[in-house]
Design a protein around this motif. Structure first.
Motif, mmCIF file in Angstrom:
data_model
loop_
_atom_site.group_PDB
_atom_site.id
_atom_site.type_symbol
_atom_site.label_atom_id
_atom_site.label_comp_id
_atom_site.label_asym_id
_atom_site.label_seq_id
_atom_site.Cartn_x
_atom_site.Cartn_y
_atom_site.Cartn_z
ATOM 1 N N ALA A 54 6.202 -4.698 -13.146
ATOM 2 C CA ALA A 54 5.882 -3.474 -13.888
ATOM 3 C C ALA A 54 5.631 -2.289 -12.956
ATOM 4 O O ALA A 54 6.197 -1.206 -13.149
ATOM 5 C CB ALA A 54 4.662 -3.714 -14.776
ATOM 6 N N PHE A 55 4.786 -2.486 -11.939
ATOM 7 C CA PHE A 55 4.472 -1.372 -11.035
ATOM 8 C C PHE A 55 5.669 -0.994 -10.162
ATOM 9 O O PHE A 55 5.867 0.183 -9.858
ATOM 10 C CB PHE A 55 3.258 -1.693 -10.169
ATOM 11 C CG PHE A 55 1.961 -1.592 -10.901
ATOM 12 C CD1 PHE A 55 1.546 -0.400 -11.470
ATOM 13 C CD2 PHE A 55 1.144 -2.696 -11.046
ATOM 14 C CE1 PHE A 55 0.351 -0.295 -12.155
ATOM 15 C CE2 PHE A 55 -0.060 -2.616 -11.729
ATOM 16 C CZ PHE A 55 -0.459 -1.414 -12.291
ATOM 17 N N ALA A 56 6.464 -1.966 -9.754
ATOM 18 C CA ALA A 56 7.653 -1.653 -8.959
ATOM 19 C C ALA A 56 8.692 -0.929 -9.808
ATOM 20 O O ALA A 56 9.343 0.005 -9.340
ATOM 21 C CB ALA A 56 8.230 -2.927 -8.353
ATOM 22 N N ALA A 57 8.854 -1.340 -11.065
ATOM 23 C CA ALA A 57 9.779 -0.633 -11.956
ATOM 24 C C ALA A 57 9.291 0.791 -12.207
ATOM 25 O O ALA A 57 10.089 1.730 -12.276
ATOM 26 C CB ALA A 57 9.929 -1.393 -13.264
ATOM 27 N N TYR A 58 7.983 0.966 -12.347
ATOM 28 C CA TYR A 58 7.403 2.300 -12.503
ATOM 29 C C TYR A 58 7.730 3.160 -11.276
ATOM 30 O O TYR A 58 8.103 4.326 -11.404
ATOM 31 C CB TYR A 58 5.885 2.196 -12.701
ATOM 32 C CG TYR A 58 5.199 3.529 -12.846
ATOM 33 C CD1 TYR A 58 5.092 4.126 -14.090
ATOM 34 C CD2 TYR A 58 4.672 4.192 -11.740
ATOM 35 C CE1 TYR A 58 4.464 5.356 -14.240
ATOM 36 C CE2 TYR A 58 4.052 5.405 -11.881
ATOM 37 C CZ TYR A 58 3.950 5.984 -13.129
ATOM 38 O OH TYR A 58 3.341 7.211 -13.263
ATOM 39 N N THR A 59 7.592 2.573 -10.085
ATOM 40 C CA THR A 59 7.890 3.300 -8.852
ATOM 41 C C THR A 59 9.366 3.671 -8.787
ATOM 42 O O THR A 59 9.717 4.768 -8.355
ATOM 43 C CB THR A 59 7.495 2.462 -7.628
ATOM 44 O OG1 THR A 59 6.107 2.161 -7.708
ATOM 45 C CG2 THR A 59 7.769 3.197 -6.329
ATOM 46 N N ALA A 60 10.239 2.755 -9.213
ATOM 47 C CA ALA A 60 11.673 3.044 -9.193
ATOM 48 C C ALA A 60 12.035 4.123 -10.209
ATOM 49 O O ALA A 60 12.898 4.964 -9.955
ATOM 50 C CB ALA A 60 12.470 1.778 -9.475
#
Length: 131
Positions: A54-60
């Motif tokens: 979730a947080f990595a997708a948010y960053t992307a």
């Protein structure tokens, strides 16, 4: 014209590394089931993998940070990667495949998140110096 290319390549760093980290988060999410783990490490992998993805997708999706500071989500991903890396040693009782999966996945997620933090930091400093 070269300034545009340089800015585009700088903004691609956090997006690409975060995208790969999100994929690894999905692997961590299911690794306990796929590699037939036992015990509390399955729950930890499920929760940590969900948060990493979730947080990595948010960053992307929002490399400039969106509602959060630009480095907040990648730092959380890096910390969660360290948790995944340490989990087999702290919780014990894991199969060798799951142990190595956690060690390798946690290390890769941490390294990718650190790269994303650096890319986000570069992106904010380059846009701040242009104004």
């Amino acid at each position: 014209m070269s300034d545009t290319r340089e800015t585009t390549s700088q903004s691609a760093i956090p997006v690409r590394t975060a995208g790969v980290a999100a994929g690894l988060g999905a692997w961590i999410l299911w690794s306990g089931v796929v590699l037939t783990g036992m015990g509390s490490i399955i729950i930890l992998n499920f929760l940590a993998g969900t948060a990493i993805a979730a947080f990595a997708a948010y960053t992307a999706a929002w490399p400039d940070g969106g509602a959060l500071p630009p480095v907040a989500a990648p730092i959380l991903v890096a910390l969660l990667g360290l948790v995944v890396l340490a989990a087999p040693f702290l919780l014990g009782g894991t199969a060798d495949r799951l142990l190595w999966s956690n060690v390798i996945s946690g290390l890769l997620v941490t390294l990718l998140a650190v790269g994303s933090v650096y890319g986000s930091w570069q992106l904010t400093h380059s846009s701040a110096s242009e104004t």
